[in-house]
Motif scaffolding. Structure first.
Motif, short mmCIF file in Angstrom:
data_model
loop_
_atom_site.label_atom_id
_atom_site.label_comp_id
_atom_site.label_asym_id
_atom_site.label_seq_id
_atom_site.Cartn_x
_atom_site.Cartn_y
_atom_site.Cartn_z
N SER B 47 0.83 -1.21 0.00
CA SER B 47 0.00 0.00 0.00
C SER B 47 0.87 1.25 0.00
N ASP B 168 -6.03 -0.85 -4.80
CA ASP B 168 -5.49 -1.49 -3.59
C ASP B 168 -6.52 -2.49 -3.08
N GLU B 169 -6.26 -3.76 -3.34
CA GLU B 169 -7.17 -4.85 -2.97
C GLU B 169 -8.61 -4.54 -3.36
MG LIG Z 1 -2.21 -2.58 2.25
#
Ligand SMILES: [Mg+2]
Ligand SMILES: Nc1ncnc2c1ncn2[C@@H]1O[C@H](COP(=O)(O)OP(=O)(O)OP(=O)(O)O)[C@@H](O)[C@H]1O
Lengths: 402, 235
Positions: B47, B168-169
């Motif tokens: 991240s 991000d995910e």
């Molecule tokens: Mg992360």
């Protein structure tokens, strides 16, 4: 971001949390309403007093013994050292001016009055027959003091309405004898009740010829001389004449003070105006409190919307954009509060006018403008810090917040 | 010219006395139109890397050139402009504004960019149609399913036609079927020319990318390029 969009975004944010918005608007509104209502009351009182005084006649000059530097009433002008007596002869001499139509000497003291076994304190006023004309007084019964030499101490008295009621009840007082101090006076008239007016209240007075009063209080000097000028435009010339005449009689010394209704009015106007301002100031404190509330609510709002602020930053909002959005929201809330407050205040003032019709309780324009302005200014002022905090938030940490 | 050029990137977080080296001497070169997945254990710096690429964070040291331009020296307003015009974000938790409708959420980047309302409306309608959301335009996020929410978020991330899409995910909060649907959507966008970088914990999803990056302890330990044939070989 466009200004219109900022405005719409801020409006949506404000309406998105109705309870918070209503509470804040209410806090602001109460502050503004307080300013509006209290100034309406203060200004109403001022207008009432000014109106009452205006009705007394505006061509009146009041002569006081002693010199005072200012034109208006102040503690100094009421308590001045008197270098020379202001006498009945001085008063009579004033009639020599062609611009003076009437005079009424005035002497005031306290004494006891008794009749038929009843006794009470009274204010004894020594004056002359023209007093009724000069001060626009009315009689309820009998007649006023006779027109005669000011040096004649006739033992006649005109009593006030309250005195009549307390000493004689429903019986007629005219013709009866009363004892004033150690002298006996015959009642020749009864004054009409003065009511609530702010003019000279004769209700608790006993009026006797000035010479009798001078003798009773064992003095030579008058308390005042009331002078009526021919008309309003002759007022200044009359004042000059009065000053000349008295200076001539007092060996060249200018030891009197002249008050005109205008000066008295001006003073009252000023005092009550100041009072209104002070009241407005006190009410404005509640606005400052509302401002602090705005700040807290906005700070909470920034905290609650941290993730949203992070998102806006991720989407490319500049710090300025975010600051403007929050500042606009605070301004909108205070503007809404201000407008609601003016409406509330106008309603309150209308109720005041309904409850006390004698007081013209209209909020002055400046107070309405100041109330609105202060509301907006405090809203913006206290909105700055939360807005700056929002603009400075670190986007990564803001986004991480849930 | 590469779209992204990173060199010698260091990112150190200081927590009281201790220091966390979230990124250590990271170097990365990404060409326009590439499709990358970033994988690695929790806390490995995925991240942090993505935030750095998205100009949400600044490195303590190192170079970052985006489309040939050194973006680490830009001021806050210039960085905001780059984010607005060139970069789109998709988050695990969608990050939709709860009080705004789907259409208003999608319109946010256009509004921030100062696009007039009429043009905004046309572009948002077109985007909602593209993502199969035309009958959800007036719905608020809490009236949408998870998959629909992420589709709104993707529509928002791409409405400015960015060069770089960072996710991000993106499927982390979605069930398997919905996650695959969202993945397909992102891949379609990549096929349309957008450079796509996806952080994921899902090996299946990670393996779909043509280039897989593996991170450990703030370093890139693996950078695997695979041909389309490999993609089918490693399901
Ligand atoms: Mg992360
Ligand atoms: N703001 C911060 N302050 C201090 N430490 C941080 C901060 N942000 C990240 N870290 C640390 O940096 C390291 C990398 O974090 P990062 O969020 O990039 O990991 P990640 O690979 O995304 O993990 P996950 O898969 O769990 O999302 C971790 O050790 C984390 O604790």
């Amino acid at each position: 971001m466009r200004a219109a969009d900022t405005l719409r975004f801020a409006t949506r944010a404000a309406t998105g949390n109705p309870l918070r918005t209503v509470l804040m608007v209410l806090a602001m509104a109460i502050g503004v309403a307080a300013v509006v209502v209290l100034t309406a009351l203060g200004d109403g009182a001022r207008r009432y007093v000014v109106g009452e005084f205006g009705a007394l006649g505006s061509n009146l000059v009041i002569v006081l013994p002693g010199r005072s530097e200012t034109g208006g009433i102040n503690p100094g002008s009421l308590v001045t050292s008197t270098p020379r007596d202001l006498t009945v002869e001085d008063a009579e001499a004033l009639l020599r001016s062609p611009r003076v139509t009437r005079i009424a000497p005035l002497l005031v003291g306290n004494s006891e009055i008794s009749a038929g076994g009843r006794l009470r304190e009274v204010v004894v006023v020594g004056t002359s027959s023209d007093m009724t004309a000069v001060r626009r007084l009315d009689l309820a019964a009998g007649r006023f003091l006779p027109r005669e030499d000011l040096r004649r101490a006739t033992n006649v008295a005109v009593i006030g309405a309250t005195i009549q009621r307390e000493l004689f009840g429903a019986e007629p007082a005219v013709g009866r004898l009363v004892r004033l101090g150690d002298r006996r006076f015959r009642v020749i008239g009864v004054m009409a009740a003065s009511g609530q007016g702010l003019g000279m209240n004769t209700d608790e007075q006993v009026i006797i010829p000035v010479a009798s009063a001078l003798a009773m209080f064992d003095t030579n000097t008058l308390f005042r001389i009331l002078v009526e000028a021919r008309d309003r435009s002759a007022l200044e010339a009359a004042k000059a004449d009065i000053t000349d005449i008295i200076r001539n009689r007092h060996a060249g010394e200018e030891d009197i003070t002249l008050l005109t209704q205008d000066a008295v009015l001006e003073t009252f106007d000023r005092i009550l105006g100041t009072l209104t301002m002070a009241v407005a100031g006190i009410a404005a404190i509640s606005l400052a409190v509302a401002g602090i509330l705005v700040m807290n609510v906005m700070l909470v709002s920034v905290t609650q919307r941290t993730a949203e602020i992070g998102l806006l930053k991720a989407l490319g909002a500049e710090p300025r954009t975010i600051r403007n959005a929050f500042l606009t929201e605070a301004s909108l809330l205070s503007l809404a509060g201000g407008l609601a407050g003016v409406a509330l205040g106008q309603g309150g003032a209308a109720l005041l006018r309904l409850a006390w019709p004698v007081l013209p309780s209209w909020p002055p324009d400046w107070a309405v403008a100041a109330g609105l302005g202060t509301a907006l200014a405090t809203g913006i002022l206290f909105g700055v810090q939360p807005a700056r905090r929002a603009a400075r938030l670190d986007p990564v940490q803001a986004l991480a917040k849930r | 010219m590469a779209l992204i050029e990173l060199g010698g990137i260091e990112r150190i977080f200081t927590l009281g006395d201790s220091q966390v080296h979230a990124l250590q001497s990271v170097a990365l070169r990404v060409e326009a139109g590439e499709y990358l997945s970033v994988m690695g254990p929790s806390g490995s710096g995925k991240s942090t890397l993505l935030n750095l690429l998205g100009l949400l964070d600044r490195p303590n040291a190192g170079r970052y050139h985006l489309e040939g331009r050194d973006v680490t020296t830009l001021d806050a307003d210039e960085q905001a402009a780059v984010r607005r015009e060139r970069i789109g974000f998709v988050f695990q938790s969608f990050h939709l504004v709860a009080r705004l409708s789907a259409a208003e959420n999608v319109a946010l980047p256009l509004m921030l960019a100062g696009v007039p309302a009429a043009e905004r409306h046309a572009r948002v309608s077109a985007a909602l149609r593209d993502f199969g959301l035309e009958d959800r335009a007036g719905h608020r996020p809490d009236q949408l399913s998870g998959g629909q929410r992420q589709r709104v978020a993707i529509a928002r991330a791409t409405i400015m036609r960015p060069a770089l899409l960072l996710a991000d995910e993106p499927t982390g909060n979605l069930d398997r079927a919905t996650g695959q649907e969202v993945t397909r959507l992102l891949e379609e966008l990549n096929a349309g020319g957008v450079t796509l970088i996806v952080v994921t914990h899902d090996p299946a999803m990670g393996a779909r990318a043509r280039r897989c990056i593996r991170m450990e302890d703030g370093r890139i330990v693996d950078d695997l390029r695979q041909t389309p044939a490999d993609t089918f070989a490693n399901p």
